[in-house]
Scaffold this active site. Structure first.
Site, mmCIF file in Angstrom:
data_model
loop_
_atom_site.group_PDB
_atom_site.id
_atom_site.type_symbol
_atom_site.label_atom_id
_atom_site.label_comp_id
_atom_site.label_asym_id
_atom_site.label_seq_id
_atom_site.Cartn_x
_atom_site.Cartn_y
_atom_site.Cartn_z
ATOM 1 N N ASP A 20 37.666 18.128 3.932
ATOM 2 C CA ASP A 20 36.756 18.904 4.772
ATOM 3 C C ASP A 20 37.517 19.621 5.893
ATOM 4 O O ASP A 20 38.543 19.134 6.359
ATOM 5 C CB ASP A 20 35.708 17.946 5.365
ATOM 6 N N ASN A 50 38.183 23.195 5.922
ATOM 7 C CA ASN A 50 38.884 24.436 5.556
ATOM 8 C C ASN A 50 38.341 25.636 6.333
ATOM 9 O O ASN A 50 39.106 26.477 6.814
ATOM 10 C CB ASN A 50 38.717 24.725 4.063
ATOM 11 N N TRP A 109 39.365 25.511 10.029
ATOM 12 C CA TRP A 109 40.800 25.817 10.143
ATOM 13 C C TRP A 109 41.002 27.327 10.153
ATOM 14 O O TRP A 109 41.733 27.867 10.990
ATOM 15 C CB TRP A 109 41.544 25.182 8.966
ATOM 16 N N HIS A 111 40.502 27.672 2.282
ATOM 17 C CA HIS A 111 40.497 27.069 0.939
ATOM 18 C C HIS A 111 41.853 27.285 0.261
ATOM 19 O O HIS A 111 42.361 26.413 -0.439
ATOM 20 C CB HIS A 111 39.384 27.674 0.081
ATOM 21 N N THR A 124 27.653 19.430 -5.864
ATOM 22 C CA THR A 124 26.428 20.022 -6.434
ATOM 23 C C THR A 124 25.704 20.857 -5.372
ATOM 24 O O THR A 124 24.915 21.730 -5.716
ATOM 25 C CB THR A 124 25.475 18.909 -6.944
ATOM 26 N N ARG A 130 26.477 27.983 -0.967
ATOM 27 C CA ARG A 130 27.352 28.827 -0.136
ATOM 28 C C ARG A 130 27.244 30.289 -0.574
ATOM 29 O O ARG A 130 26.795 30.577 -1.684
ATOM 30 C CB ARG A 130 28.797 28.348 -0.258
ATOM 31 N N LEU A 179 50.347 9.470 -12.068
ATOM 32 C CA LEU A 179 49.072 9.531 -11.352
ATOM 33 C C LEU A 179 48.026 10.306 -12.165
ATOM 34 O O LEU A 179 48.377 11.275 -12.846
ATOM 35 C CB LEU A 179 49.306 10.228 -10.010
ATOM 36 N N ARG A 205 38.123 10.922 4.775
ATOM 37 C CA ARG A 205 37.485 12.212 5.025
ATOM 38 C C ARG A 205 38.200 12.874 6.186
ATOM 39 O O ARG A 205 38.387 12.265 7.240
ATOM 40 C CB ARG A 205 35.994 12.057 5.350
HETATM 41 C C1 FPP Z 1 35.235 21.732 2.606
HETATM 42 O O1 FPP Z 1 35.624 22.524 3.726
HETATM 43 C C2 FPP Z 1 35.969 22.133 1.434
HETATM 44 C C3 FPP Z 1 35.404 22.561 0.261
HETATM 45 C C4 FPP Z 1 33.962 22.651 0.053
HETATM 46 C C5 FPP Z 1 36.247 22.991 -0.868
HETATM 47 C C6 FPP Z 1 37.443 22.165 -1.130
HETATM 48 C C7 FPP Z 1 38.443 23.000 -1.794
HETATM 49 C C8 FPP Z 1 39.781 22.998 -1.554
HETATM 50 C C9 FPP Z 1 40.451 22.047 -0.655
HETATM 51 C C10 FPP Z 1 40.676 23.976 -2.198
HETATM 52 C C11 FPP Z 1 40.544 24.111 -3.647
HETATM 53 C C12 FPP Z 1 40.980 22.920 -4.376
HETATM 54 C C13 FPP Z 1 41.666 22.970 -5.510
HETATM 55 C C14 FPP Z 1 41.960 21.731 -6.244
HETATM 56 C C15 FPP Z 1 42.175 24.220 -6.058
HETATM 57 P P1 FPP Z 1 34.532 23.444 4.399
HETATM 58 O O2 FPP Z 1 34.614 24.783 3.765
HETATM 59 O O3 FPP Z 1 33.190 22.799 4.317
HETATM 60 O O4 FPP Z 1 35.051 23.486 5.876
HETATM 61 P P2 FPP Z 1 34.160 23.603 7.192
HETATM 62 O O5 FPP Z 1 33.294 22.369 7.238
HETATM 63 O O6 FPP Z 1 35.168 23.646 8.282
HETATM 64 O O7 FPP Z 1 33.370 24.867 7.078
#
Ligand code: FPP
Length: 224
Positions: A11, A13, A16, A28, A57, A62, A122, A172
């Protein structure tokens, strides 16, 4: 290694990216690089299972462009990282209902599973279109249809995670302290760790510190 299975809610991304005045999807993109770094790091340390919450799900809610970006990123990731899977003997697997993903992504997933299926390092498990409540309903329906007796063992045999070891530690990132429909059944006796670090900033050093913290915990599984 005294720990077999780690699960991570990746969580932060979006936050950031916002902090850096970038578009959400840049978070992402950096997140995908962190996925590669931590997967190879933990594979080298001898971890057996790493389950990553990549798309829930609920994530279909988004913006369409962000969903499309995540699907493309996944497709590209699996294509570009194939050599990393091969070099590190990493087996690739998924949990969740992948039949709802774009066909080309499903094909890429299948191809990656086929190529890596005999690797014994792994196992990297991506949760894709995964929601624990959805999983529990799917399992229950299947058991009713096939007239399977409802016991704990039978239920576990039908979960998406049936082939994996129990989860020892769930991490998390980003400071949120929720489980967000991730592995509700499977987390029954897992240790939980909440890090304030945003996922794109997670380093292998911090991961090692989290593992050290896990080692100090006494797990009693309901006993004394
Ligand atoms: C949550 O951060 C993250 C996601 C919903 C997507 C996770 C995806 C990745 C880490 C990259 C793709 C993975 C692979 C394996 C290619 P958020 O967007 O909810 O962040 P926020 O809460 O700060 O808005």
């Amino acid at each position: 290694m005294n720990i077999k299975h780690i699960a991570i809610i990746m969580d932060g991304n979006g936050r950031w990216a916002k902090k850096k005045r970038l578009k959400r999807v840049a978070g992402h993109k950096r997140g995908a690089e962190v996925v590669r770094e931590i997967t190879t790091h933990l594979a080298k340390k001898g971890l057996k299972y790493l389950t990553l919450y990549a798309f829930s799900t609920e994530n279909w809610k988004r913006p369409k462009l962000e969903v499309e970006f995540l699907m493309n990123l996944l497709d590209k990731y699996l294509k570009n990282e194939l050599q990393t899977y091969i070099d590190n003997k990493i087996k690739f697997d998924t949990i969740g209902d992948i039949t709802k993903l774009p066909k080309r992504v499903q094909n890429r997933i299948q191809k990656t599973k086929d190529i890596t299926k005999n690797f014994n390092g792994l196992t990297q498990v991506l949760a894709l279109n995964y929601g624990s409540q959805d999983e529990i309903i799917r399992v229950s329906k299947k058991m009713c249809e096939n007239k399977i007796e409802f016991t704990k063992e039978n239920f576990e045999k039908n979960l998406d995670t049936a082939n994996f070891e129990p989860i020892d530690l769930m991490i998390r990132t980003s400071g949120e302290k929720r489980v967000s429909n991730f592995l509700l059944w499977q987390l029954a006796y897992a240790e939980l760790y909440f890090s304030p670090t945003l996922f794109p900033d997670l380093t292998t050093n911090e991961l090692d510190e989290i593992l050290n913290n896990f080692n100090t915990r006494e797990r009693r599984f309901g006993g004394v």
